[in-house]
Design an enzyme around this catalytic site. Structure first.
Site, PDB file in Angstrom:
ATOM      1  N   LYS A 146     -10.967   1.919 -11.213  1.00 37.76           N
ATOM      2  CA  LYS A 146     -11.105   1.803 -10.080  1.00 37.76           C
ATOM      3  C   LYS A 146     -11.901   2.444  -9.642  1.00 37.76           C
ATOM      4  O   LYS A 146     -12.482   4.287  -9.818  1.00 37.76           O
ATOM      5  CB  LYS A 146      -9.558   2.164  -9.018  1.00 37.76           C
ATOM      6  CG  LYS A 146     -10.015   2.016  -7.673  1.00 37.76           C
ATOM      7  CD  LYS A 146      -8.778   2.953  -6.528  1.00 37.76           C
ATOM      8  CE  LYS A 146      -9.326   2.921  -5.424  1.00 37.76           C
ATOM      9  NZ  LYS A 146      -8.210   3.261  -4.477  1.00 37.76           N
ATOM     10  N   GLY A 160      -5.803   5.466   4.164  1.00 33.83           N
ATOM     11  CA  GLY A 160      -4.961   6.464   5.539  1.00 33.83           C
ATOM     12  C   GLY A 160      -4.875   6.745   7.036  1.00 33.83           C
ATOM     13  O   GLY A 160      -4.251   7.326   6.998  1.00 33.83           O
ATOM     14  N   ALA A 171      -1.343   4.043  -1.092  1.00 39.36           N
ATOM     15  CA  ALA A 171      -1.330   5.194  -1.494  1.00 39.36           C
ATOM     16  C   ALA A 171       0.559   5.720  -0.312  1.00 39.36           C
ATOM     17  O   ALA A 171       0.953   5.916   0.095  1.00 39.36           O
ATOM     18  CB  ALA A 171      -1.757   6.233  -1.655  1.00 39.36           C
ATOM     19  N   ALA A 213      -5.896   0.429   0.670  1.00 38.67           N
ATOM     20  CA  ALA A 213      -6.089   0.694   1.313  1.00 38.67           C
ATOM     21  C   ALA A 213      -6.126   0.346   3.097  1.00 38.67           C
ATOM     22  O   ALA A 213      -6.893  -1.637   3.272  1.00 38.67           O
ATOM     23  CB  ALA A 213      -8.242   1.273   1.602  1.00 38.67           C
ATOM     24  N   GLY A 214      -5.921   1.077   3.815  1.00 38.19           N
ATOM     25  CA  GLY A 214      -5.771   0.883   4.999  1.00 38.19           C
ATOM     26  C   GLY A 214      -4.451   0.568   5.566  1.00 38.19           C
ATOM     27  O   GLY A 214      -3.967  -0.047   6.906  1.00 38.19           O
TER      28      GLY A 214
END
Lengths: 66, 259
Positions: free
Chosen positions: B103, B164, B212, B190-191
């Site tokens: 990644k 995040g 995550a 993300a987001g």
């Protein structure tokens, strides 16, 4: 000779191999990779690759992140 | 899923096939035990890890958790600011983890953590040439996504919002444009803040979601992981089902009364 492992200065005998330098840090052999002066040294070459004075050694592993 | 005849629906990525469309990150978990439970609930088959200097006194390893669960390890280049750093990190990861998947993440600055498109593209070209399966993290930029696909990347991973932030998908239109044009899988990365964000990503046509913080920093990571698993499945199923068009006025769902 003085080398730097993961940012810390270490005094090692002349002719110390990459493998010997790694073992000053960890007994792990899997899940670990080494770069010397920005170039990857594959595990199969650890024992046959000698370090030289002022080499920069990075020993990395996987951690939580990303 | 047992009530209807679901088509065979597997994610083909980098020449491999996966049943789960939820890719997990590992950052932010308060402990390996919490992470372990969240991974189990998520049903994930691919999980990303960062590469860092070995800590001689560290106890336990995220690798042990992933290996025990049979989850594919996807190394990332988080923390890299230049193409050169990212290429070296990917090569170290390949050596340490015995995978040519990466990644690719090249960050522009610490404040926004937004991906640097120039460095990312440079690194992607070099890693593809070096035989890597490259999954680049990018902004929600259809033009860059197309260029990275042409450069040989195995997928594109546009953000929904900054890492995040939990802001969800700020520009669904751009995500749709990327999905429409892409021949490789699109992974929303993300987001994501909560389950509806993950469902929306799949409804927009993304092939998978990577998240995550939304799980690892939730008050109950295991519970949120279960929610994300269900949301990804629901969103994917709705996408396959084909939603009704949005209309300005009502349309009666039953025939008008006669007489």
């Amino acid at each position: 000779m003085k080398i730097t492992i993961n940012g810390g200065a270490v005094e090692l005998p002349a002719g110390t191999s990459v493998g010997e330098a790694v073992r000053t840090l960890t007994s792990l052999t899997s899940g670990v990779a080494v770069a010397v002066n920005g170039e990857v040294v594959s595990r199969s070459a650890w024992e046959s690759t000698p370090l030289a004075d002022s080499d920069l050694v990075e020993v990395l592993t996987a951690v939580q992140g990303g | 899923m047992t009530m209807v005849d679901m088509p065979d629906d597997v994610l083909s990525l980098g020449g491999e096939k996966f049943t789960s469309r939820l890719i997990m990150g590992t950052g932010g978990a308060p402990s390996l035990d919490v992470l372990d439970q969240a991974l189990e609930e998520s049903g994930t088959e691919i999980t990303t890890v960062a590469m860092r200097r070995l800590d001689p006194v560290a106890r336990g390893s995220v690798l042990d958790v992933l290996r025990r669960r049979g989850i594919k390890v996807l190394p990332n280049t988080a923390g890299c600011f230049t193409a050169g750093e990212a290429v070296l990190t990917a090569r170290l990861a390949r050596e340490a983890l015995e995978t040519n998947w990466v990644k690719l993440e090249v960050i522009a600055d610490e404040r926004t953590l937004l991906p640097d498109p120039i460095e990312t593209f440079d690194a992607a070209e070099r890693l593809v040439a070096d035989g890597f399966v490259v999954l680049p993290y990018i902004g929600d930029d259809p033009a860059l996504a197309r260029r990275l696909e042409q450069a040989g990347c195995a997928a594109v991973m546009p953000l929904g919002a900054p890492i995040g932030s939990g802001l969800g998908i700020r520009n669904p239109h751009n995500i749709e444009l990327i999905v429409e044009a892409a021949e490789v899988p699109v992974i929303l990365d993300a987001g994501i803040g909560t389950a509806s964000d993950a469902a929306l990503a799949m409804e927009l046509g993304c092939d998978a979601v990577l998240l995550a913080s939304a799980v690892t920093r939730a008050q109950r990571p295991d519970l949120m992981a279960a929610a994300m698993r269900a949301a990804v499945t629901a969103g994917r199923t709705a996408r396959l089902a084909g939603r009704i068009p949005m209309k300005r006025y009502a349309e009666a769902s039953s025939p008008a009364r006669q007489g």
